[in-house]
Design a protein around this motif. Sequence first.
Motif, PDB file in Angstrom:
ATOM      1  N   ALA A  46       0.831  -1.212   0.000  1.00 34.92           N
ATOM      2  CA  ALA A  46       0.000   0.000   0.000  1.00 34.92           C
ATOM      3  C   ALA A  46       0.860   1.255   0.000  1.00 34.92           C
ATOM      4  CB  ALA A  46      -0.928  -0.006   1.212  1.00 34.92           C
ATOM      5  N   VAL A  47       1.891   1.291   0.844  1.00 33.37           N
ATOM      6  CA  VAL A  47       2.759   2.467   0.913  1.00 33.37           C
ATOM      7  C   VAL A  47       3.528   2.640  -0.392  1.00 33.37           C
ATOM      8  CG1 VAL A  47       4.761   3.488   2.067  1.00 33.37           C
ATOM      9  CG2 VAL A  47       2.956   2.399   3.421  1.00 33.37           C
ATOM     10  N   ALA A  48       4.116   1.552  -0.894  1.00 37.32           N
ATOM     11  CA  ALA A  48       4.924   1.641  -2.115  1.00 37.32           C
ATOM     12  C   ALA A  48       4.081   2.059  -3.313  1.00 37.32           C
ATOM     13  CB  ALA A  48       5.605   0.300  -2.386  1.00 37.32           C
ATOM     14  N   ILE A  49       2.912   1.453  -3.474  1.00 38.31           N
ATOM     15  CA  ILE A  49       2.067   1.765  -4.625  1.00 38.31           C
ATOM     16  C   ILE A  49       1.498   3.178  -4.505  1.00 38.31           C
ATOM     17  CG2 ILE A  49      -0.090   1.165  -5.790  1.00 38.31           C
ATOM     18  CD1 ILE A  49       0.563  -1.771  -5.205  1.00 38.31           C
ATOM     19  N   ALA A  50       1.102   3.581  -3.282  1.00 39.59           N
ATOM     20  CA  ALA A  50       0.579   4.939  -3.098  1.00 39.59           C
ATOM     21  C   ALA A  50       1.634   5.984  -3.450  1.00 39.59           C
ATOM     22  CB  ALA A  50       0.118   5.128  -1.653  1.00 39.59           C
ATOM     23  N   VAL A  51       2.873   5.755  -3.021  1.00 36.40           N
ATOM     24  CA  VAL A  51       3.957   6.692  -3.322  1.00 36.40           C
ATOM     25  C   VAL A  51       4.196   6.780  -4.824  1.00 36.40           C
ATOM     26  CG1 VAL A  51       6.472   6.943  -3.162  1.00 36.40           C
ATOM     27  CG2 VAL A  51       5.126   6.539  -1.094  1.00 36.40           C
ATOM     28  N   THR A  52       4.225   5.633  -5.488  1.00 37.99           N
ATOM     29  CA  THR A  52       4.493   5.619  -6.926  1.00 37.99           C
ATOM     30  C   THR A  52       3.327   6.205  -7.719  1.00 37.99           C
ATOM     31  OG1 THR A  52       5.757   3.592  -6.557  1.00 37.99           O
ATOM     32  CG2 THR A  52       5.287   4.175  -8.823  1.00 37.99           C
ATOM     33  N   LEU A  53       2.107   5.869  -7.331  1.00 42.15           N
ATOM     34  CA  LEU A  53       0.938   6.421  -8.020  1.00 42.15           C
ATOM     35  C   LEU A  53       0.893   7.941  -7.915  1.00 42.15           C
ATOM     36  CD1 LEU A  53      -1.945   3.929  -7.136  1.00 42.15           C
ATOM     37  CD2 LEU A  53      -0.985   4.376  -9.402  1.00 42.15           C
ATOM     38  N   ALA A  54       1.198   8.457  -6.734  1.00 39.47           N
ATOM     39  CA  ALA A  54       1.192   9.910  -6.550  1.00 39.47           C
ATOM     40  C   ALA A  54       2.215  10.569  -7.471  1.00 39.47           C
ATOM     41  CB  ALA A  54       1.490  10.253  -5.095  1.00 39.47           C
ATOM     42  N   SER A  55       3.386   9.970  -7.591  1.00 37.03           N
ATOM     43  CA  SER A  55       4.425  10.532  -8.454  1.00 37.03           C
ATOM     44  C   SER A  55       4.012  10.485  -9.930  1.00 37.03           C
ATOM     45  CB  SER A  55       5.738   9.753  -8.242  1.00 37.03           C
ATOM     46  OG  SER A  55       6.765  10.260  -9.060  1.00 37.03           O
ATOM     47  N   VAL A  56       3.435   9.355 -10.349  1.00 36.54           N
ATOM     48  CA  VAL A  56       3.013   9.224 -11.745  1.00 36.54           C
ATOM     49  C   VAL A  56       1.874  10.189 -12.057  1.00 36.54           C
ATOM     50  CG1 VAL A  56       2.024   7.661 -13.457  1.00 36.54           C
ATOM     51  CG2 VAL A  56       3.780   6.838 -11.888  1.00 36.54           C
ATOM     52  N   LEU A  57       0.917  10.323 -11.146  1.00 38.35           N
ATOM     53  CA  LEU A  57      -0.186  11.265 -11.346  1.00 38.35           C
ATOM     54  C   LEU A  57       0.323  12.694 -11.469  1.00 38.35           C
ATOM     55  CD1 LEU A  57      -3.030   9.971  -8.987  1.00 38.35           C
ATOM     56  CD2 LEU A  57      -3.174  10.338 -11.466  1.00 38.35           C
ATOM     57  N   ALA A  58       1.300  13.040 -10.634  1.00 36.64           N
ATOM     58  CA  ALA A  58       1.866  14.387 -10.698  1.00 36.64           C
ATOM     59  C   ALA A  58       2.516  14.631 -12.057  1.00 36.64           C
ATOM     60  CB  ALA A  58       2.881  14.578  -9.574  1.00 36.64           C
ATOM     61  N   GLU A  59       3.200  13.621 -12.596  1.00 39.05           N
ATOM     62  CA  GLU A  59       3.822  13.764 -13.913  1.00 39.05           C
ATOM     63  C   GLU A  59       2.767  13.949 -14.999  1.00 39.05           C
ATOM     64  OE1 GLU A  59       6.530  10.661 -14.864  1.00 39.05           O
ATOM     65  OE2 GLU A  59       7.559  10.746 -12.929  1.00 39.05           O
ATOM     66  N   ILE A  60       1.682  13.176 -14.903  1.00 36.31           N
ATOM     67  CA  ILE A  60       0.616  13.282 -15.906  1.00 36.31           C
ATOM     68  C   ILE A  60      -0.010  14.667 -15.870  1.00 36.31           C
ATOM     69  CG2 ILE A  60      -1.671  12.438 -16.557  1.00 36.31           C
ATOM     70  CD1 ILE A  60      -0.781   9.655 -15.625  1.00 36.31           C
ATOM     71  N   VAL A  61      -0.282  15.168 -14.682  1.00 37.33           N
ATOM     72  CA  VAL A  61      -0.849  16.511 -14.546  1.00 37.33           C
ATOM     73  C   VAL A  61       0.108  17.554 -15.111  1.00 37.33           C
ATOM     74  CG1 VAL A  61      -1.547  18.282 -12.889  1.00 37.33           C
ATOM     75  CG2 VAL A  61      -2.296  15.913 -12.577  1.00 37.33           C
ATOM     76  N   ALA A  62       1.402  17.408 -14.779  1.00 35.49           N
ATOM     77  CA  ALA A  62       2.391  18.377 -15.258  1.00 35.49           C
ATOM     78  C   ALA A  62       2.496  18.364 -16.781  1.00 35.49           C
ATOM     79  CB  ALA A  62       3.746  18.070 -14.637  1.00 35.49           C
ATOM     80  N   ASP A  63       2.343  17.188 -17.380  1.00 33.00           N
ATOM     81  CA  ASP A  63       2.493  17.072 -18.834  1.00 33.00           C
ATOM     82  C   ASP A  63       1.261  17.513 -19.604  1.00 33.00           C
ATOM     83  OD1 ASP A  63       5.047  16.152 -18.544  1.00 33.00           O
ATOM     84  OD2 ASP A  63       4.494  14.023 -18.656  1.00 33.00           O
ATOM     85  N   HIS A  64       0.069  17.373 -19.006  1.00 42.59           N
ATOM     86  CA  HIS A  64      -1.157  17.568 -19.784  1.00 42.59           C
ATOM     87  C   HIS A  64      -2.078  18.669 -19.276  1.00 42.59           C
ATOM     88  CE1 HIS A  64       0.164  13.447 -20.758  1.00 42.59           C
ATOM     89  NE2 HIS A  64      -0.347  13.716 -21.949  1.00 42.59           N
ATOM     90  N   VAL A  65      -1.792  19.203 -18.119  1.00 44.77           N
ATOM     91  CA  VAL A  65      -2.623  20.288 -17.587  1.00 44.77           C
ATOM     92  C   VAL A  65      -1.885  21.614 -17.618  1.00 44.77           C
ATOM     93  CG1 VAL A  65      -3.868  21.125 -15.552  1.00 44.77           C
ATOM     94  CG2 VAL A  65      -3.945  18.692 -16.151  1.00 44.77           C
ATOM     95  N   VAL A  66      -0.606  21.571 -17.280  1.00 46.27           N
ATOM     96  CA  VAL A  66       0.189  22.800 -17.242  1.00 46.27           C
ATOM     97  C   VAL A  66       0.444  23.306 -18.654  1.00 46.27           C
ATOM     98  CG1 VAL A  66       2.442  23.763 -16.589  1.00 46.27           C
ATOM     99  CG2 VAL A  66       1.279  22.132 -15.075  1.00 46.27           C
TER     100      VAL A  66
END
Length: 261
Positions: A46-66
């Motif tokens: 849970a901790v490992a996947i939550a950390v990785t998902l948060a990082s990947v989501l942040a990258e997606i937002v940075a690439d497609h929203v900003v």
Amino acid sequence: MTEGNHSGTQGAERRERKPAKPPLHAGRILAGAARVARRDPWRVLAVAIAVTLASVLAEIVADHVVDEHSAWQSAVAGVLTEGLGLLGTVFLSGFLCRLTGGTDRGQAPVALREVLATLPWRRLIVADLAVVLLVVVGLIALVVPGLVLANLLALAGPVIEIEDRPVRAALRRSARLVRPYFWRVALLAMVPVILASQLEAAGPEPTGAPEILETLAIRGVVGGLFEAVIGLILVQLCYRLIALEAAATRAAAARQEAGAA
């Protein structure tokens, strides 16, 4: 006896007197990591996947929203994305260190709130940034020095957690622990890291909901599994190398006493 033969004999005697370093068994490291994972598997995942998902989501937002044409938006998004990834990595490493230490001592599972409150965040973040900077400089120089530094400094974070050392001392300590077992550590630590890095190129370009979900599944969930495995191996390596160094020191002291007697 000629001078050359005499020198060769002395060299052979010195090699015979030089103590063999204690062996580092890969199977023991992997078994130790598996033992810790079995103690609390769902929380580790849970901790490992939550950390990785948060990082990947942040990258997606940075690439497609900003707005990519806005320099300040791109800069802020980059800093926030990298910062979130760094904090997540530090937290996961600290959590796995605490979990491993508790497992070895038979203590109750560590609480996540306790990890958040007691981690030496500043030292861990500075150490991680220092390692990244040194490795990048080494890669820019001739590539090979960067790979060597990445291997030598791989245990800086666990050393800070386990031995409560300051940043510079932790970097030196990591290099000192890894150096006698350089290639074995490279096999156990660097190969999984290289495999995990290949996930960044996997999956489709996240342009729509289906592609975003597929990216999260590949890079988030599978990446989280890799991060958990890598973190557990690094912590086990650190504990084991510390124990081997202590054993070698005791053996050297015993030989010295025996020789004096």
